[in-house]
Design a protein around this motif. Structure first.
Motif, mmCIF file in Angstrom:
data_model
loop_
_atom_site.group_PDB
_atom_site.id
_atom_site.type_symbol
_atom_site.label_atom_id
_atom_site.label_comp_id
_atom_site.label_asym_id
_atom_site.label_seq_id
_atom_site.Cartn_x
_atom_site.Cartn_y
_atom_site.Cartn_z
ATOM 1 N N ASN A 139 0.331 -1.307 -0.279
ATOM 2 C CA ASN A 139 -0.322 -0.227 0.339
ATOM 3 C C ASN A 139 0.838 1.728 0.215
ATOM 4 O O ASN A 139 0.572 2.317 -0.658
ATOM 5 C CB ASN A 139 -0.878 -0.313 1.302
ATOM 6 N N ALA A 140 2.437 0.486 0.013
ATOM 7 C CA ALA A 140 3.104 2.051 0.158
ATOM 8 C C ALA A 140 3.372 2.891 -1.047
ATOM 9 O O ALA A 140 3.687 4.252 -1.440
ATOM 10 C CB ALA A 140 3.632 2.586 1.283
ATOM 11 N N GLN A 141 3.256 2.195 -2.212
ATOM 12 C CA GLN A 141 3.793 2.507 -3.430
ATOM 13 C C GLN A 141 3.030 3.204 -4.340
ATOM 14 O O GLN A 141 2.276 3.722 -3.656
ATOM 15 C CB GLN A 141 3.564 0.805 -4.518
ATOM 16 N N GLN A 142 3.523 3.929 -5.000
ATOM 17 C CA GLN A 142 2.950 5.337 -5.442
ATOM 18 C C GLN A 142 1.461 4.772 -6.638
ATOM 19 O O GLN A 142 2.214 3.760 -7.081
ATOM 20 C CB GLN A 142 3.950 6.493 -6.454
ATOM 21 N N PRO A 143 0.616 5.450 -6.542
ATOM 22 C CA PRO A 143 -0.837 5.326 -6.974
ATOM 23 C C PRO A 143 -0.180 5.644 -8.472
ATOM 24 O O PRO A 143 0.493 6.844 -8.548
ATOM 25 C CB PRO A 143 -1.310 6.007 -6.444
ATOM 26 N N PRO A 144 -1.376 4.889 -9.128
ATOM 27 C CA PRO A 144 -1.033 5.686 -10.904
ATOM 28 C C PRO A 144 -1.646 7.079 -10.390
ATOM 29 O O PRO A 144 -2.987 7.304 -9.742
ATOM 30 C CB PRO A 144 -1.447 4.424 -11.504
ATOM 31 N N ALA A 145 -2.046 8.115 -11.547
ATOM 32 C CA ALA A 145 -1.758 9.100 -12.283
ATOM 33 C C ALA A 145 -3.936 8.882 -11.939
ATOM 34 O O ALA A 145 -4.551 7.468 -12.785
ATOM 35 C CB ALA A 145 -1.757 9.601 -12.603
ATOM 36 N N HIS A 168 -9.028 7.480 -5.611
ATOM 37 C CA HIS A 168 -8.175 8.107 -5.139
ATOM 38 C C HIS A 168 -7.984 7.606 -3.504
ATOM 39 O O HIS A 168 -8.858 6.817 -2.871
ATOM 40 C CB HIS A 168 -8.744 9.849 -5.024
ATOM 41 N N ARG A 169 -6.517 7.810 -3.187
ATOM 42 C CA ARG A 169 -6.577 6.727 -1.996
ATOM 43 C C ARG A 169 -7.191 7.235 -0.320
ATOM 44 O O ARG A 169 -7.873 6.678 -0.155
ATOM 45 C CB ARG A 169 -4.482 6.855 -2.056
#
Length: 194
Positions: A39-45, A78-79
């Motif tokens: 879950n710490a990975q950069q989310p996609p645009a 969005h997260r």
């Protein structure tokens, strides 16, 4: 990382379990750390949506409003709106260790869980180190149990202990050989019947 990160998270791995820690707590701790990493990975645009917004007519002095097509980000993915992408993982445990035992605990993630059965069926050699205290008996056979009997142990010698251990080891080796012969005979009978 997203679902591709989860797809790469497959296989078996070993974890040391110290004494005094439950195997389930260790498994849950490993799961929590893996989930944090995923879950710490950069989310996609975020995806863009076309929205029609009211606005003044461009180039006009009048206060006339008109609808204009505008690209805005979609916040449904969005997260902060949907929460974490991963909330649980399926982690299998190869064997269980007692709370007071320490050793290697085999864990599996994803498709590696199916390998746990193969590993169990392989009857791999296990090595145990036993520690005991002569002359004391507790109600639960552990060092933290309530003392129920205390006696002398002068009659226990190294030679006698080695003799008893050899008998125990011999009976286990005999059971192993008998099991292997039985498995061989069962496989031969199955082949003959097929």
């Amino acid at each position: 990382m997203g679902s591709s990160g989860l797809a790469r998270l497959q296989g078996l791995f070993a974890v040391y379990k110290p004494p005094g820690l439950k195997w389930l707590h260790l498994r849950e701790t490993v799961e929590l750390q893996l989930l944090k990493g995923l879950n710490a990975q950069q989310p996609p645009a975020p995806d863009q949506r076309v929205r029609f917004l009211l606005g003044p007519v461009e180039g006009s002095e009048e206060k006339k409003l008109t609808l204009r097509a505008t690209n805005v980000p979609s916040l449904t993915t969005h997260r902060l709106v949907r929460g974490p992408a991963f909330t649980n993982l399926k982690i299998g445990v190869g064997h269980r260790l007692d709370v007071q035992a320490s050793g290697v605990l085999v864990l599996a993630v994803g498709h590696g869980r199916s390998l746990l059965t193969d590993m169990y069926d392989a009857h791999l050699t296990k090595d145990y180190t036993v520690r005991g205290l002569l002359g004391k008996a507790t109600d639960n056979f552990c060092e933290d149990g309530r003392l129920i009997e205390k006696t002398t142990y002068d009659h226990v010698t190294r030679e006698r202990l080695d003799r008893i251990l050899a008998v125990i080891q011999g009976s286990h080796q005999k059971a192993l050989v008998i099991g292997a012969v039985y498995a061989r005979d069962a496989a031969a009978a199955e082949e003959a019947g097929a």
